[in-house]
Scaffold this motif. Structure first.
Motif, PDB file in Angstrom:
ATOM      1  N   MET A 159      12.156   4.369   0.912  1.00 17.20           N
ATOM      2  CA  MET A 159      13.160   5.131   0.172  1.00 17.20           C
ATOM      3  C   MET A 159      14.533   5.048   0.821  1.00 17.20           C
ATOM      4  N   VAL A 160      14.575   5.055   2.153  1.00 12.25           N
ATOM      5  CA  VAL A 160      15.867   5.112   2.836  1.00 12.25           C
ATOM      6  C   VAL A 160      16.698   3.868   2.547  1.00 12.25           C
ATOM      7  N   SER A 161      16.041   2.665   2.443  1.00 14.39           N
ATOM      8  CA  SER A 161      16.813   1.458   2.149  1.00 14.39           C
ATOM      9  C   SER A 161      17.303   1.420   0.727  1.00 14.39           C
ATOM     10  N   GLN A 162      16.562   2.089  -0.188  1.00 15.21           N
ATOM     11  CA  GLN A 162      17.028   2.157  -1.567  1.00 15.21           C
ATOM     12  C   GLN A 162      18.225   3.097  -1.700  1.00 15.21           C
ATOM     13  N   ALA A 163      18.237   4.160  -0.937  1.00 12.08           N
ATOM     14  CA  ALA A 163      19.364   5.094  -0.963  1.00 12.08           C
ATOM     15  C   ALA A 163      20.532   4.583  -0.135  1.00 12.08           C
ATOM     16  N   GLU A 209      20.570  -0.273   5.234  1.00 11.02           N
ATOM     17  CA  GLU A 209      19.365  -0.130   6.057  1.00 11.02           C
ATOM     18  C   GLU A 209      18.258  -1.080   5.630  1.00 11.02           C
ATOM     19  N   ALA A 210      18.477  -1.831   4.553  1.00 10.89           N
ATOM     20  CA  ALA A 210      17.442  -2.734   4.044  1.00 10.89           C
ATOM     21  C   ALA A 210      17.030  -3.743   5.111  1.00 10.89           C
ATOM     22  N   GLY A 211      15.717  -3.970   5.188  1.00  6.91           N
ATOM     23  CA  GLY A 211      15.202  -4.943   6.144  1.00  6.91           C
ATOM     24  C   GLY A 211      14.873  -4.371   7.498  1.00  6.91           C
ATOM     25  N   HIS A 212      15.269  -3.128   7.760  1.00  3.57           N
ATOM     26  CA  HIS A 212      14.981  -2.529   9.066  1.00  3.57           C
ATOM     27  C   HIS A 212      13.540  -2.044   9.145  1.00  3.57           C
ATOM     28  N   GLY A 213      12.955  -1.727   7.977  1.00  6.66           N
ATOM     29  CA  GLY A 213      11.573  -1.263   7.956  1.00  6.66           C
ATOM     30  C   GLY A 213      11.444   0.172   8.419  1.00  6.66           C
ATOM     31  N   THR A 214      10.580   0.909   7.774  1.00  9.09           N
ATOM     32  CA  THR A 214      10.322   2.287   8.173  1.00  9.09           C
ATOM     33  C   THR A 214       8.825   2.534   8.173  1.00  9.09           C
ATOM     34  N   VAL A 215       8.407   3.463   8.997  1.00  8.81           N
ATOM     35  CA  VAL A 215       7.006   3.880   9.055  1.00  8.81           C
ATOM     36  C   VAL A 215       6.927   5.301   8.512  1.00  8.81           C
ATOM     37  N   ALA A 216       6.026   5.528   7.566  1.00 15.71           N
ATOM     38  CA  ALA A 216       5.904   6.865   6.966  1.00 15.71           C
ATOM     39  C   ALA A 216       5.558   7.893   8.042  1.00 15.71           C
ATOM     40  N   PRO A 217       6.261   9.018   8.084  1.00 16.63           N
ATOM     41  CA  PRO A 217       5.982  10.037   9.086  1.00 16.63           C
ATOM     42  C   PRO A 217       4.681  10.769   8.779  1.00 16.63           C
TER      43      PRO A 217
END
Length: 499
Positions: free
Chosen positions: A354-358, A362-370
């Motif tokens: 979601m963060v890269s869409q908003a 930040e696209a491409g950095h990757g996130t891990v669901a908390p």
């Protein structure tokens, strides 16, 4: 320097550069000496669910060391009805991890919460905090896991109406200024609670918003982060004290009462919980609610009628627990469903980033669901004895792990849509209802008391005291008699500052 400690609002933690659980007596003495602290306050809960205060002047290091080591005597019979006046002396011993600089004191003061000990120097078996501590120990011993909790503290702020930018009646959810009048007050409360060690998640306006007799009534909420249940209860106790004290200083009335007038949103004290082991949240598995979570939910649902005896302690509690008011009445659970007793809120289990869409950068950095998934008990309100309430939840959750048919019962008690819809009449008829009065809650507790007394969590004296107090209100038919009448408001005012 540890960045977490550097950002901690608690002045004692900042100064010592130690987490609260690592603070020792020598640290307290050093902070007092080097920061001009001239008074010490001991604070502790009593039977009315409010914090009491004992003041000490710092006369010397020797005296400071003495009170921090040996505490002080208090009259237990004036604090708890189950203690006889003829043998009532108790000790209050400070817990250093709870220390904070009193934000209201003109004289520099360090406050800390205390635990009760009996004449033999043993933890008082019937003390609220000791009851919760025993519940958590029994849970961990039985399951190998830890019970984390946090509260959603709802309250109304009342002040004179100047007529400017009137808010929409019962439409206050997340309202901003100028329609919301007490956002700055709430923000100041949050800041002070954080300075006192409170682990806050966020704050916002709630649904309740109306004017009456020249007064603005505005509902607010401060929600906390999930932490070990004992610390979570401490956070809520201190938070209520801070909100009321700041309100009084600003000339605002503040109430945590469960219901303040007919037809308007009541205030609850929703308690979220999660089960932890080795730092991992066990509430989900493969993106879905886990069997661990379902077993804990089942235990809490099975004993929910008795849990109201700890979480809904005044007659007006049951004016809130009525259908179609976003308050539960039936013993069931569901996903994202505010009509159920136990709700499973959104838990960041989706795969989308979601963060890269908003934020495209930040696209491409990757996130891990908390690991944020919690489950919420929605019945309790501000009249609750917070330590008893959480102890009852922990004890009931433990029983869920001891039940052979817990997962089957979880399936039976699950509802997927609003339980009060016409299509669910048959389902509703098959479910237990929550008690409709203090007297009915007392009956439920008496019937189920063995479950809470197991493992010596709740003492028989405490259970007897709760039952007797609830039955003393003689409110078995009160809700029916006063529903929608002006007499209801007189009862509401009687319990305006409950808990």
């Amino acid at each position: 320097m540890d960045q977490n400690l550097k950002l901690c609002p608690n002045k004692l933690v900042q100064f010592l550069q130690k987490s609260p659980d690592q603070i020792r007596k020598a640290d307290i003495i050093r902070f007092v000496a080097e920061n001009g602290i001239r008074m010490i306050n001991f604070m502790y809960p009593a039977d009315d669910n409010r914090l009491k205060t004992l003041n000490f002047v710092v006369n010397s290091e020797e005296y400071l060391d003495s009170i921090l080591t040996y505490g002080e005597r208090v009259d237990g019979s004036s604090l708890f009805p189950f203690i006889e006046a003829g043998n009532s002396d108790l000790y209050v011993i400070p817990r250093y991890s709870t220390a904070f600089v009193d934000p209201f004191a003109e004289i520099p003061t360090l406050s800390m919460l205390c635990s009760f000990f009996d004449k033999e120097g043993k933890p008082l078996n019937s003390a609220p905090d000791q009851t919760l501590r025993k519940a958590c120990e029994a849970f961990t011993k039985t399951t190998g896991m830890e019970f984390y909790a946090m509260g959603e503290l709802e309250y109304y702020v009342i002040s004179d109406d100047n007529g400017l930018f009137p808010a929409s009646d019962q439409k206050g959810y997340h309202e901003s200024a100028p329609y919301a009048k007490f956002n700055d007050f709430r923000a100041e409360c949050m800041d002070l609670i954080a300075q006192a060690g409170g682990q806050i998640k966020y704050g916002h306006n709630e649904v309740g918003n109306f004017t009456l007799d020249g007064k603005i009534y505005e509902q607010n909420e401060i929600e906390f982060l999930p932490i070990p249940a004992m610390e979570a209860a401490d956070n809520l106790m201190i938070a209520k004290w801070i909100i009321r004290t700041l309100g009084a200083k600003k000339g605002y009335d503040v109430t945590f009462a469960p219901k303040i007038t007919a037809g308007k949103a009541g205030s609850g004290l929703h308690i979220h919980f999660k089960i932890m082991k080795d730092g991992q949240n066990l509430m989900t598995e493969n993106g879905k609610l886990s069997d661990v979570a379902k077993k804990a939910i089942t235990g809490i649902l099975e004993y929910a009628p008795a849990i109201t005896a700890m979480g809904n302690k005044v007659p007006t509690s049951y004016f809130r627990l009525v259908p179609h008011q976003e308050a539960p009445t039936s013993v069931c659970w569901g996903d994202r469903n505010r009509s159920v007793l136990v709700r499973v809120p959104l838990g960041w289990t989706g795969e989308n980033d979601m963060v890269s869409q908003a934020n495209p950068l930040e696209a491409g950095h990757g996130t891990v669901a908390p690991q944020k998934q919690t489950v919420e008990l929605r019945s309790a309100d501000g009249s609750a004895d917070i330590y008893q309430l959480m102890a009852a939840m922990v004890a009931a959750a433990r029983i869920g792990f001891e039940m052979d048919n817990a997962l089957e019962r979880a399936e039976d008690l699950y509802v997927s849509v609003n339980i009060h819809n016409d299509e669910n009449k048959e389902k509703l008829a098959a479910l237990k209802s929550l008690p409709d009065s203090c007297a009915a809650s007392a009956d439920a507790l008496e019937e189920m008391r063995g479950a809470f007394e197991a493992y010596d969590v709740f003492s028989p004296q405490m259970i007897d005291g709760i039952i007797n107090k609830l039955r003393g209100y003689d409110d078995r038919n009160l809700r029916k008699e006063l529903d929608g009448t002006t007499k209801m408001l007189k009862v509401v005012r009687k319990f305006w500052h409950c808990g």
